[in-house]
Design an enzyme around this catalytic site. Sequence first.
Site, PDB file in Angstrom:
ATOM      1  N   SER A   1       1.348  -0.840   0.389  1.00 30.80           N
ATOM      2  CA  SER A   1       0.505   0.363   0.025  1.00 30.80           C
ATOM      3  C   SER A   1       1.210   0.860  -0.090  1.00 30.80           C
ATOM      4  CB  SER A   1      -0.620  -0.016   1.342  1.00 30.80           C
ATOM      5  OG  SER A   1      -1.449   1.316   1.496  1.00 30.80           O
TER       6      SER A   1
ATOM      7  N   TYR B   1      -1.843  -0.453  10.334  1.00 32.96           N
ATOM      8  CA  TYR B   1      -1.792  -1.084   8.612  1.00 32.96           C
ATOM      9  C   TYR B   1      -0.451  -0.361   8.075  1.00 32.96           C
ATOM     10  CZ  TYR B   1      -3.333  -1.338   4.545  1.00 32.96           C
ATOM     11  OH  TYR B   1      -3.479  -1.825   3.058  1.00 32.96           O
TER      12      TYR B   1
END
Length: 263
Positions: free
Chosen positions: A150, A166
């Site tokens: 990501s 995350y």
Amino acid sequence: MTRTVSQLFDLKGRTALVTGGSRGLGLQMAHALGEAGARIMLTSRKAGDLEEAAAQLQAAGIDARWIAADCGKEEDIRRLADETLQRMGDVDILVNNAGAAWGAPAEDHPVEAWDKLMNLNVRGYFILSQQIGKRSMIPRKYGRIINIASIAGLGGNPPELKTLAYNTSKGAVINFTRALGCEWGQYNITVNAVCPGFFPSKMTQATLDRLGEDQLAAHSPLRRLGDDEDLKGVTLLFASDAGKHITGQWLAVDGGVSVVTGG
């Protein structure tokens, strides 16, 4: 003889295992691989979702099957590898996509949530890559591994996005990709990462509801969010012989957000 572009991107005769493949980005990537000719094994936790996804792929003329497994559990990962190799034969392409997110201020972030994300987003990638690599790719000296990271793994976030665990896990995925690409290059296995920006999905719906599509899209030079086609091209590049000289790399698919933020 030098192959044509269409021949380089052709995946006929290849087999792909896609984790988190029952919806969203995973299903989009499964479509890309299947449309190029690959046979597809989908996996995620819920059998009902997998059955629907496989039916969607089959309706498009793609050879698709599924196995329900939780990639946060080591015993499930090992069973997934066993059953996939038994049912499909060798795996040529592994897409590590299963993942989770969690939003909380760092000072109040639950340790159990941190552990859950690291276990699924990092440890699960390692165990499945090890299983498929050692048992199928290394013996044949051929493989393509695509890890879904990501742009959150490239740095921090705006203050309103409190996703420390995350971001940390996706940063680990990027370096896992670099290190494994270096180590397994001798076996003709390429390992690359895709770093999506914001794509509407079940996992991102809470953020979308809180901030709104227009505000999120405003951070992108292209002034839009990712859609149902935007990962297809990079997936096919990394999975096919068109990308056979690319390994240990990451590519942001984010409308330019990481350029603006300096990622």
